[in-house]
Design an enzyme around this catalytic site. Structure first.
Site, PDB file in Angstrom:
ATOM      1  N   TRP A  53      -3.553   9.380   4.368  1.00 30.36           N
ATOM      2  CA  TRP A  53      -2.294  10.105   5.229  1.00 30.36           C
ATOM      3  C   TRP A  53      -3.002  11.285   5.282  1.00 30.36           C
ATOM      4  CZ3 TRP A  53       2.441   8.322   5.662  1.00 30.36           C
ATOM      5  CH2 TRP A  53       3.012   6.636   5.889  1.00 30.36           C
ATOM      6  N   HIS A 109       1.068  -1.019   0.133  1.00 27.80           N
ATOM      7  CA  HIS A 109       0.299   0.596   0.012  1.00 27.80           C
ATOM      8  C   HIS A 109       1.468   1.046   0.090  1.00 27.80           C
ATOM      9  CE1 HIS A 109      -3.787  -2.559   0.076  1.00 27.80           C
ATOM     10  NE2 HIS A 109      -3.195  -2.883   1.791  1.00 27.80           N
ATOM     11  N   THR A 110       0.397   2.246   0.142  1.00 22.58           N
ATOM     12  CA  THR A 110       1.187   3.289  -0.327  1.00 22.58           C
ATOM     13  C   THR A 110       1.868   3.562   1.053  1.00 22.58           C
ATOM     14  OG1 THR A 110      -1.220   4.494  -1.825  1.00 22.58           O
ATOM     15  CG2 THR A 110       1.006   5.996   0.152  1.00 22.58           C
ATOM     16  N   SER A 111       3.281   3.832   0.766  1.00 24.23           N
ATOM     17  CA  SER A 111       3.662   3.859   1.759  1.00 24.23           C
ATOM     18  C   SER A 111       4.969   5.212   2.391  1.00 24.23           C
ATOM     19  CB  SER A 111       5.027   3.100   2.301  1.00 24.23           C
ATOM     20  OG  SER A 111       5.816   3.199   0.998  1.00 24.23           O
TER      21      SER A 111
END
Length: 261
Positions: free
Chosen positions: A139, A32-34
């Site tokens: 985020w 996933h988006t890190s």
């Protein structure tokens, strides 16, 4: 020889053997988006005796590049709540779609009850915590400003871990370091809010937006500001410009480059 277009550019099977495409397959865990790519910086908010003021600039940065200069990061909900978004812009758009769907359901529902700011903050905190528990966080750092069920000023935040926090003054991003000390001079406790007027709150927010433009490289001099009160609902202005800027203080800064103290 295979002359079909799908074989163009591939080595010949009769010379090099059949192509082994197994290396193209990924058998690892889902990633996933890190780290966010296009981001918005600070969101500021402060309570006053009749409501809440919230503001955010209109810049979305692509890394360190000031790429998009007309991104509105304040969203109204139900004409009595404003959500301010800091962090990843694509996740902001996803949450905005969730809020739009929720707003439609509420408007067409037959319960006769409207979601106030406190209800919306609870909803968003559950969304953020659920995504964090899935190891796929959104985020963002959100500020929810508006009126609660008793028509009293409400201001609270939720971050990408689902952690919630309430205070008379709140800020995300660099604003938590640069603007919060200035806002706390105005209202450092809930008891001090009743003495803060609308004009004082708006002036303090505008001064903090100016400080952030001076000090935060990811900020812009064009911003959105909203005032939420019981009488007028949400008064949102999305293309405000900083006024009376002065860079005279830069001459007093020492210690950078070839300057000496």
């Amino acid at each position: 020889m295979n002359h079909l277009p799908q074989a163009w550019g591939r080595p010949r099977d009769d010379v090099y053997g059949p192509c082994n495409s197994s290396y193209l397959q990924s058998h690892g865990p889902k990633a996933h988006t890190s780290s966010p790519v296009v981001t918005g910086t600070s969101v500021l908010a402060v309570k006053f005796q009749d409501g809440v003021v919230i503001a955010a600039d209109n810049l979305a940065s692509y890394g360190s590049l000031a790429r998009f200069t007309d991104v509105k990061r304040l969203r109204t909900f139900n004409q009595q709540t404003v959500v301010g978004f800091g962090g990843d812009v694509s996740d902001m758009q996803y949450i905005d779609r969730l809020l739009l769907s929720l707003d439609i359901d509420e408007n067409y529902g037959s319960s006769g009850h409207d979601l106030n700011a406190r209800n919306l903050h609870t909803y968003l905190s559950k969304i953020m915590y659920k995504r964090r528990s899935d190891i796929n966080p959104l985020w963002n750092h959100l500020l929810v400003a508006g009126l609660d069920g008793a028509d009293q000023p409400f201001l609270s935040s939720v971050d990408l871990l689902g952690t919630t926090f309430s205070s008379p003054t709140l800020a995300t991003g660099f604003g938590a370091h640069l603007a919060q000390p200035l806002l706390r001079k105005l209202a450092d406790s809930e008891s001090a809010v009743k003495d803060v007027t609308r004009e004082q709150a708006v002036t303090a927010i505008k001064e903090c937006m100016k400080v952030l433009f001076y000090r935060d490289a990811r900020s812009l001099d064009k911003y959105s500001i909203a005032v939420i009160t019981k009488e007028a609902g949400v008064e949102l202005k999305e293309n405000e410009q900083l006024e009376n800027q002065s860079w005279a203080f830069a001459e007093m800064i020492k210690g950078y480059g070839t300057q000496t103290v």
